[in-house]
Write an enzyme that holds these catalytic residues in place. Sequence first.
Site: not given
Lengths: 392, 76
Positions: B12-15
Site C-alpha cells: 500500500a506504501c508506496p503502492g
Amino acid sequence: MAKRLVIVGAGDGGVMLANRLASKGFDITVIDKSNKHYFQPWLLHIAFNGAKEKSIEQTKLLPKNSRFMLDTVKLVDLENRKIVLSNSEMDYDYVVVDTGSFGDYSKIPGHMQLYQEFGDFHSTTEAAQRLWKKASTFAGGKAIIGSTYPIFKCPPSPLEAAFLFEELTRKRHVRSQTQITFITPFPRAYPAEPMNEIVEPIMKERGINIVTFFDVESIDPAKHTITSLEGDTLQYDFAALVPPHVGAGIVKDFCDENGFVKTDKETLQIGNFDDAYCIGDATNISTSKSGVTAHLESKIVAQRLLGIDARFDGRTNCPMEVGGHKATFVIGSYTQPVVKLKPSTFNYFLKMGMKYGAWQTLRTKMDFVMDWYFARTDPAKLNAKLNKQKSS
Amino acid sequence: MAKKVIDSRGSACPGPITDLALAYRNASIGDEIELWSTDPGVKEDAKAWAQRTGNVIESITELPDKIVVLIKIVKK
C-alpha cells in the site's frame, strides 16, 4: 561454542540487530566499508537549511562485545556459507545482509553531470552541501524537484524537498520569481492515495505545480532540460532530483535485476535459507526503504535467530515534513492502507526529536519508548478511529 | 515478447503503481504485464497510467485474494 553471526553492512538495521543480540550468546562480527554512520534524514536539512552533518563512528554504536571489520564484502555465497572480502574469505553460522540502497547516476543519461553540478539530498554530505549552495543563492527561475525513478529511498523525501525549497524561496524573497515543479513517475504527488489527499492540497496552496507520470528518461545538462519516458520535456534553472536506487547486488544467485536481495516479506529469510536474512533497504520487499523499516525488521530477525517465529507485518512509519514546522507520518502495513494523518506541530517535533535520539535508538536504548509509540500508532487502530470520526 | 507477473500484493506504501512504473521501464513493446494487487486503488491507477502512457489494459479481474490487471505494452 557461540554461533558465529556475521552482519554484512552497518546500516541502521545492522547496528540495531547487533545491539539486540549482544547479550544473547552470539559471536557477532559486523562488516562495513565505512566506519562512519550518518544520520541520513539530516541530508535534507543540510541541502535546504544549510545544517551541519550529523554522523558518528560505527564502533560507538556497536556493542562492545561485537567485532567491527572495516572491509568491503564482494560476495555472500549462501550455498557454501562463505563471505568473500577484499583480500580474504570468512565462514559463518548465520548471516544477515544489511547492505542498503544507493543512488545509481548511470541509469539516466546526463544525470551524473547534473549531480556534479547540483548535488542532491540522498547521497553524501558533500552533495547535500552542493545543493545548499545552489538553493541558497538561487535568484529565481524554473526549479524542478522530485524523483527520477520508481525505486528510491524514503518515499516522502521528494515532497519534503519541495516544501522546504518553497519555504526557502519565501524566506529569501525570491518566491515570486520562482516557478516550482514537482515531478513524479506516479499518478499523484504521493503514491499512497490517503496520504496524497493530505499533501496534494498543501502543494497546490503553496503554488507547487505537480507533473505526474514523469519517469525521467534523460537529462541534457547543456540545454538544462529533463525528458520523460512518456515524452514530455521540462526546462530547469535549479534541479533537486532523487536518483534511481539500486542494491549492492552481492548475494550470489539471490539478487533481482536492480541488485536487491530476494527476501521473504514476512520471515525476512533469503530464499529458503534458515541461516540467512536480509533487512533494511537491501531487500526487494515492496515496502518503504526507510530507517523505521530497518528498525522493525531488526526486531523480527533478532527474534527469529533466537528461535521465535516472528513475522514482519510491513509496518511503515515515515515522517514527512510539509514546511512551517509541521509534519505527518506515513503509517501503514501489508494489511492496512496508509492512514490519512494530518500534519501537526507535535509530529514535527517527534521527527526532529529523532535527530537527538537517533544514536540511542540505534543502540536500542530507546526501545521502551519506540515500542510504546509503535503500539499507540498501530495503523489498524488509527484507521478504525478515523473511520469512526467520519461516520459520526 | 514476454509476459511478466508483478506481485504487488500487500503493497500500500508506496503502492502497486510503483511496481507497474518499474515494470514499464524494463518492458519492450509487445510485452504483457500481469499486475497482482490487494489495493483496490490499483484499478483506477492502472487505468490512468494506461491512458497517460498510451498502453492497453486488456482485463481487470477481481479474485477473492487479489486483483489481477493485465496490461499490454504497445507504446514506450
